[in-house]
Design an enzyme around this catalytic site. Structure first.
Site, PDB file in Angstrom:
ATOM      1  N   GLY A 164      -1.566  -9.072   6.565  1.00  0.00           N
ATOM      2  CA  GLY A 164      -1.641  -7.807   5.837  1.00  0.00           C
ATOM      3  C   GLY A 164      -2.810  -7.765   4.873  1.00  0.00           C
ATOM      4  O   GLY A 164      -3.479  -6.737   4.723  1.00  0.00           O
ATOM      5  N   ASP A 165      -3.078  -8.888   4.207  1.00  0.00           N
ATOM      6  CA  ASP A 165      -4.220  -8.968   3.290  1.00  0.00           C
ATOM      7  C   ASP A 165      -5.528  -8.817   4.075  1.00  0.00           C
ATOM      8  O   ASP A 165      -6.477  -8.196   3.600  1.00  0.00           O
ATOM      9  CB  ASP A 165      -4.217 -10.309   2.551  1.00  0.00           C
TER      10      ASP A 165
END
Length: 302
Positions: A250-251
């Protein structure tokens, strides 16, 4: 300039084993120690994609020194506030027939040290990008995200927020440029279970009604959805590949989106595709995404 803030950085001890048995001795067949924390991951991936950023936040003790050294090894600039007591947390990521995480607490952060971070953020200028990502340690106030965004409100800083539930909901009044909940977090914010794209879009629009400009919803193997401030929506399926490591995916999507947005001079569709490709590239690798891995996947979706 791009800045990332990680309030509770960590050293992630990543281990793999064929099977995990509670209450017994488990022997690993793979291990790695990596600097962790959502903002740190964003900075590392940005560097891998060719963009400079400065990692901000709090570090302490021998683990803090290792985090700083690892970032230097990646070529990432950092300017952390150094704490005098305790040590930056250690998180254990155990991967076997299922994934288990044990996350440390992190050091105490005094009000004086908090003010040091605020003083750093006060130096940001119009046109800069700030990424606020991840959880906060128990020694920081619950409204720390709000305090930062209120402080920077009206300065023309592009702010990206990737945080859970109330940390995210409470900053929408300051109109963040981009927020990135996943589909489960989105449902949790409204106390519902989302099962269709239409439901996800409906509730993502509610976040826009509360003040968010652009909403990027990650959906793991189901891809992602983007709603823009101009009222457009985009859906992108996840590229095909073998899931190896979900930590940091997600990052990586956030870093990819920022990269795509900058390199396309504000084309949201290109930024979206770059974000999906980057998140997937990290998920398909033992480590965080590199530029060649991202470009290979981008050809399959763009």
């Amino acid at each position: 300039m791009i800045y990332t803030v990680t309030f509770n950085p960590s050293l992630d001890y990543i281990v793999r084993m064929d099977k995990f048995t509670a209450g017994a001795i488990n022997r690993v067949n793979y291990e790695q120690v990596l600097a962790g924390g959502k903002g740190i991951n964003v900075s590392i991936v940005l560097k891998n994609l060719g963009h400079e950023s400065t990692a901000l936040g709090f570090l302490a003790g021998f683990t803090g020194e290792e985090i700083k050294d690892q970032l230097k090894g990646f070529g990432v600039k950092s300017d952390f506030v150094q704490l005098e007591k305790g040590f930056s947390r250690i998180n254990v990521k155990a991967k076997a027939d299922c994934e288990t995480e044990i996350n440390g607490q992190g050091p105490d952060i005094s009000e004086a040290k908090r003010e040091e971070l605020f003083a750093q953020l006060d130096k940001l200028q119009e046109g800069d990008t700030l990424v606020l990502a991840g959880s906060i340690p128990k020694t920081l106030p619950d409204d720390i995200y709000q305090k930062i965004m209120a402080r920077l409100d009206g300065k023309g800083i592009r702010i990206v927020v990737d945080a859970e539930k109330n940390l995210l909901l409470n900053v929408l009044q300051y109109h963040p440029f981009l927020i990135k909940p996943n589909n489960h977090e989105l449902g949790d914010m409204f106390g519902v279970k989302l099962t269709t794209d239409e439901e996800i879009i409906t509730y993502a629009k509610k976040l826009q009604e509360k003040g968010a400009q652009n909403v990027l919803i990650s959906m793991a193997g189901d891809g992602a959805i983007l709603l823009t401030a101009e009222g457009k929506s985009y859906k992108c399926p996840a590229p095909k590949g073998k899931l190896i490591n979900s930590v940091g995916a997600g990052d990586s999507m956030v870093a990819g989106f920022i990269t795509g947005y900058m390199e396309s001079e504000g084309d949201f569709e290109k930024a979206f595709h770059m974000g999906v490709a980057t998140g997937s590239a990290s998920a398909f690798s033992e480590n965080l995404a590199t530029r060649p891995e991202v470009e290979a996947l981008l050809k399959t979706i763009a």
